[in-house]
Design a protein around this motif. Structure first.
Motif, PDB file in Angstrom:
ATOM      1  N   TYR A  24       0.821  -1.210   0.000  1.00 48.08           N
ATOM      2  CA  TYR A  24       0.000   0.000   0.000  1.00 48.08           C
ATOM      3  C   TYR A  24       0.857   1.263   0.000  1.00 48.08           C
ATOM      4  CZ  TYR A  24      -4.950  -0.846   0.497  1.00 48.08           C
ATOM      5  OH  TYR A  24      -6.247  -1.119   0.228  1.00 48.08           O
ATOM      6  N   PRO A  25       0.337   2.354  -0.545  1.00 49.38           N
ATOM      7  CA  PRO A  25       0.998   3.634  -0.300  1.00 49.38           C
ATOM      8  C   PRO A  25       0.707   4.007   1.164  1.00 49.38           C
ATOM      9  CG  PRO A  25      -0.898   3.898  -1.778  1.00 49.38           C
ATOM     10  CD  PRO A  25      -0.858   2.466  -1.382  1.00 49.38           C
ATOM     11  N   ALA A  26       1.736   4.320   1.934  1.00 53.00           N
ATOM     12  CA  ALA A  26       1.563   4.473   3.385  1.00 53.00           C
ATOM     13  C   ALA A  26       0.474   5.490   3.738  1.00 53.00           C
ATOM     14  CB  ALA A  26       2.885   4.865   4.020  1.00 53.00           C
ATOM     15  N   GLY A  27       0.350   6.525   2.910  1.00 52.31           N
ATOM     16  CA  GLY A  27      -0.628   7.572   3.196  1.00 52.31           C
ATOM     17  C   GLY A  27      -2.071   7.116   3.051  1.00 52.31           C
ATOM     18  N   GLU A  28      -2.291   5.982   2.439  1.00 49.98           N
ATOM     19  CA  GLU A  28      -3.652   5.485   2.215  1.00 49.98           C
ATOM     20  C   GLU A  28      -4.185   4.668   3.389  1.00 49.98           C
ATOM     21  OE1 GLU A  28      -5.471   7.114  -0.350  1.00 49.98           O
ATOM     22  OE2 GLU A  28      -6.366   5.106  -0.446  1.00 49.98           O
ATOM     23  N   THR A  64      11.252   2.670   4.052  1.00 42.58           N
ATOM     24  CA  THR A  64      11.289   4.106   4.395  1.00 42.58           C
ATOM     25  C   THR A  64      12.381   4.866   3.648  1.00 42.58           C
ATOM     26  OG1 THR A  64      12.838   3.829   6.232  1.00 42.58           O
ATOM     27  CG2 THR A  64      10.501   3.507   6.740  1.00 42.58           C
ATOM     28  N   GLY A  65      12.986   4.226   2.627  1.00 40.54           N
ATOM     29  CA  GLY A  65      14.166   4.828   1.987  1.00 40.54           C
ATOM     30  C   GLY A  65      13.914   6.071   1.153  1.00 40.54           C
ATOM     31  N   ASP A  66      12.674   6.434   0.892  1.00 40.16           N
ATOM     32  CA  ASP A  66      12.429   7.639   0.086  1.00 40.16           C
ATOM     33  C   ASP A  66      12.576   8.863   0.994  1.00 40.16           C
ATOM     34  OD1 ASP A  66      11.172   8.518  -2.687  1.00 40.16           O
ATOM     35  OD2 ASP A  66      10.266   9.746  -1.112  1.00 40.16           O
ATOM     36  N   GLN A  67      13.659   9.581   0.805  1.00 36.30           N
ATOM     37  CA  GLN A  67      13.966  10.678   1.738  1.00 36.30           C
ATOM     38  C   GLN A  67      12.988  11.848   1.599  1.00 36.30           C
ATOM     39  OE1 GLN A  67      15.942  10.262   4.303  1.00 36.30           O
ATOM     40  NE2 GLN A  67      16.167   8.217   3.437  1.00 36.30           N
ATOM     41  N   TYR A  68      12.484  12.055   0.410  1.00 37.24           N
ATOM     42  CA  TYR A  68      11.570  13.179   0.170  1.00 37.24           C
ATOM     43  C   TYR A  68      10.310  13.047   1.028  1.00 37.24           C
ATOM     44  CZ  TYR A  68       8.937  16.567  -2.649  1.00 37.24           C
ATOM     45  OH  TYR A  68       8.207  17.636  -3.063  1.00 37.24           O
ATOM     46  N   THR A  69       9.906  11.814   1.287  1.00 41.22           N
ATOM     47  CA  THR A  69       8.669  11.609   2.058  1.00 41.22           C
ATOM     48  C   THR A  69       8.949  10.936   3.410  1.00 41.22           C
ATOM     49  OG1 THR A  69       8.397   9.495   0.904  1.00 41.22           O
ATOM     50  CG2 THR A  69       7.194  11.376   0.002  1.00 41.22           C
ATOM     51  N   TYR A  70      10.205  10.978   3.821  1.00 39.81           N
ATOM     52  CA  TYR A  70      10.602  10.219   5.014  1.00 39.81           C
ATOM     53  C   TYR A  70       9.788  10.618   6.253  1.00 39.81           C
ATOM     54  CZ  TYR A  70      13.457   8.224   8.704  1.00 39.81           C
ATOM     55  OH  TYR A  70      13.875   7.520   9.806  1.00 39.81           O
ATOM     56  N   GLU A  71       9.699  11.922   6.498  1.00 35.77           N
ATOM     57  CA  GLU A  71       8.962  12.378   7.693  1.00 35.77           C
ATOM     58  C   GLU A  71       7.511  11.910   7.641  1.00 35.77           C
ATOM     59  OE1 GLU A  71      10.353  13.843  10.178  1.00 35.77           O
ATOM     60  OE2 GLU A  71      12.308  14.047   9.180  1.00 35.77           O
ATOM     61  N   LYS A  72       6.978  11.906   6.422  1.00 39.24           N
ATOM     62  CA  LYS A  72       5.557  11.538   6.253  1.00 39.24           C
ATOM     63  C   LYS A  72       5.341  10.061   6.605  1.00 39.24           C
ATOM     64  CE  LYS A  72       4.770  15.528   4.412  1.00 39.24           C
ATOM     65  NZ  LYS A  72       4.208  16.550   5.298  1.00 39.24           N
ATOM     66  N   SER A  97       5.227   9.357  10.301  1.00 41.99           N
ATOM     67  CA  SER A  97       3.919   9.628  10.918  1.00 41.99           C
ATOM     68  C   SER A  97       2.953   8.474  10.640  1.00 41.99           C
ATOM     69  CB  SER A  97       3.294  10.905  10.352  1.00 41.99           C
ATOM     70  OG  SER A  97       4.205  11.938  10.444  1.00 41.99           O
ATOM     71  N   ASN A  98       2.967   7.978   9.413  1.00 40.66           N
ATOM     72  CA  ASN A  98       2.079   6.850   9.076  1.00 40.66           C
ATOM     73  C   ASN A  98       2.410   5.627   9.937  1.00 40.66           C
ATOM     74  OD1 ASN A  98       2.579   7.773   5.634  1.00 40.66           O
ATOM     75  ND2 ASN A  98       0.908   8.404   6.979  1.00 40.66           N
ATOM     76  N   LEU A  99       3.689   5.431  10.216  1.00 45.65           N
ATOM     77  CA  LEU A  99       4.084   4.271  11.017  1.00 45.65           C
ATOM     78  C   LEU A  99       3.700   4.465  12.485  1.00 45.65           C
ATOM     79  CD1 LEU A  99       7.526   3.386   9.381  1.00 45.65           C
ATOM     80  CD2 LEU A  99       5.297   2.318   9.008  1.00 45.65           C
TER      81      LEU A  99
END
Ligand code: M6R
Length: 608
Positions: free
Chosen positions: A497-501, A520-528, A531-533
């Protein structure tokens, strides 16, 4: 999806046929069978299960044949049983036939034949073909075959023999590949080239609608009007590649460990460091046409689709070309608008996936240029595309795709770089991109060195029956690929899943027994994703993170962490999915499932 093989020649016919058939076992392995003619009699053996079972039976009974056809089956119509296994026979058992594909109008044909008094012995769609040919037979086999073909709807590659013609095999191709292998005083028929490894010296591919009559010392090919067709044979390049498992317990594990080498070979001689760009010797498309590309459609299925998904992100972000990845089986039934300047990329490890082939044929017919990204040389997709960028990953035996996936991402990365450098990307940025890409094989090595630790983790979670795999941006297709590995070989329900979903519904399933593997390796969305986790943790869900070294904050959230080297967002998905492959492999090992040939699957999906 089934594999078909035929042999006529001086060597031991049963042995040669079974040897060839075994090379096609990756296409389906729920039952197999062989039929042939000896001393004017039609003899056969069929078994449920792997080919080795049929081989043992045949050996025990001392089967001798002068000519043979055989099939390894992936069930479509009717369960895997002896009755449904191929070859199928006419009522007099004078005619035997093997089939790969699907006959869509089999019910109507069956009704028609039943009315004529034909007795059916199986639930298969295939059986109608053999009865139909038999019904039309008036002493000329080729004529009967030719008369039957227009009545069949669907896709089929066929091989058939008749007691009245003990020295010939007839092969038919209709939207399903069939190749004629030529040896010295011997001839072969097979649903793919791979079966000829170590036997035939030359090959001829039948085009759709063509029929081959194959004898020991020659062949004739006819078009659908029964006019002879003259075709050039091609030399089979490459030595017999006898692949073994070596020190590994499974091909799948071996192929996971081959990835650093496969990646190096995908990149080899394709990087132009000085100009920070890429080149492909096999790219037979004018630079002006590439410069004119305004839109890209990527077609693929399964794992190749996830590689294409990564390509979609990359091509838009780096080459700035609007790109859409499409699941071939859905896309083939759309009626898309293909404006000028549309480039189609078909991704397929096997190059034989029926849905991808059909979807790209449709787009080709609409005038689009098609580039294939394939692993298998001379496969249908590779041959029919305008150009093919080969993966060079070496043969992939495990049904679960591993090294082909990472090589696909590497090839798409290079192609993205090429298009981007032809547009706005600076030489400096191109060089940085290349520099990072060339380090990926080492990053994969670093993950492989953690195999023992990943195995320990797999043991800890192996009893869980449900998993989530989450990622964002580049890691979203990576998460879906990771989940697919666990489903395929460990038979565990895993959702990518996309984590935001998660908060839009799936989070309802999270509890202490449902672990989440977080890429979690995508740094651009790391903070996001952190939060999802946190939201997953708040609901007692265990979290296994696959995180880049140096990532902050993940240790406070995750129960377990697999560390991967830090790299650009586009490439981090490669080591992350390798970690997922190892995790799935060791969970499967712990659960004792069939790993190289998982239940219900086939390596090459040649039916719709
Ligand atoms: O040969 P292809 O890449 O076209 O195959 C597509 C899928 O069937 C394939 O990726 C499948 O999903 C694999 N078993 C995945 O491991």
């Amino acid at each position: 999806m089934c594999g078909i093989f035929g042999y006529i020649g001086p060597n031991n016919v049963v042995e040669t046929t079974i040897k060839g058939l075994k090379k096609l076992e990756y296409r389906g392995y729920d039952s197999s069978g062989i039929a042939g003619i000896h001393d004017g009699k039609m003899l056969y053996n069929k078994q449920v299960g792997k080919i080795s079972k049929m081989e043992a039976e045949v050996e025990q009974e001392g089967l001798e044949l002068d000519i043979a056809i055989a099939q390894t089956r992936w069930a479509t119509h009717g369960s895997p049983s002896r009755e449904n296994a191929h070859p199928h026979f006419n009522n007099g058992q004078t005619l035997a036939l093997v089939h790969n594909g699907i006959i869509e109008n089999h019910s109507a044909l069956r009704d028609m034949l039943l009315k004529k008094g034909v007795v059916f012995h199986s639930e298969t769609d295939t059986e109608v073909i053999v009865h139909l040919i038999s019904d039309l037979y008036r002493g000329d086999l080729l004529k009967a075959v030719m008369a039957a073909l227009p009545l069949l709807k669907g896709s089929y590659a066929l091989a058939l023999i008749h007691r009245d013609y003990p020295d010939q095999i007839i092969g038919v191709s209709h939207e399903s590949p069939l190749a004629v292998g030529i040896g010295i005083g011997e001839m072969f028929l097979a649903s793919d080239l791979h079966a000829f490894t170590g036997s035939a010296r030359e090959v001829i591919f039948l085009d759709s609608g063509e029929v081959a009559v194959v004898k020991k010392d020659g062949y004739e090919i006819y078009d659908s009007m029964m006019s002879p067709v003259s075709k050039e044979s091609r030399e089979l390049i490459g030595k017999a590649e006898e692949v073994t498992r070596g020190k590994f317990e499974h091909y799948t594990l071996k192929e996971i460990f081959e990835q650093p080498q496969a990646l190096r070979s995908a990149l080899s001689a394709r990087c132009i460091d000085e100009y920070g760009t890429a080149k492909f010797d096999s790219l037979d498309i004018e630079m002006s046409e590439l410069l004119g590309v305004k839109r890209i459609i990527i077609l693929a299925c399964g794992t190749s689709y996830y590689a294409g998904f990564i390509g979609e992100y990359m091509l838009e972000e780096i080459a700035r070309i609007p790109t859409q990845v499409e699941i071939s089986s859905e896309y083939r039934y759309k009626n898309p608008i293909i404006p000028n300047g549309t480039l189609v990329i078909a991704i397929s490890q096997s190059g034989e996936t029926a849905d991808t082939l059909a979807a790209f044929r449709e787009l080709k017919a609409k005038g689009a240029t098609v580039i294939a990204i394939c692993n298998v040389h001379d496969s249908s997709i590779a041959r029919e595309a305008d150009s093919c960028l080969y993966l060079r990953a070496g043969i992939e035996i495990g049904v679960c795709s591993t090294k082909a996936f990472t090589s696909q991402v590497a090839v798409i990365s290079l192609f993205t770089l090429l298009l981007a450098r032809m547009r706005h990307l600076s030489r400096d940025d191109g060089q940085v991109f290349l520099d990072q890409l060339k380090k990926v094989p080492d990053h994969v090595d670093a993950v492989l060195q953690q195999a023992d630790a990943i195995q320990a983790l797999a043991k800890k979670y192996a009893q869980c029956e449900n998993f989530f795999y989450l990622g964002r941006r580049y890691m979203y297709p990576g998460a879906m690929e990771g989940a697919l590995k666990l489903k395929e070989i460990a038979y565990i329900n895993a959702n990518g899943y996309p984590a935001g979903e998660m908060k839009h519904g799936p989070i309802a399933l999270i509890n202490q027994d449902c672990p989440t593997v977080a890429l979690t390796g995508d740094q651009y969305t790391y903070e996001k994703i952190l939060s999802n986790l946190m939201e997953v943790k708040a609901r007692q869900g265990p979290v296994i993170a696959i995180a880049e070294e140096g990532s902050e904050g993940i240790e406070e959230i995750a129960d377990d962490i697999i560390w991967i080297p830090s790299t650009r967002d586009e490439f981090s998905v490669i080591p992350a999915t390798v970690a997922c492959q190892l995790f799935a492999y060791y969970v499967a090992l712990e659960r004792g499932t069939e790993i190289d040939q998982p239940r219900n699957l086939a390596k090459s999906v040649t039916v719709e």
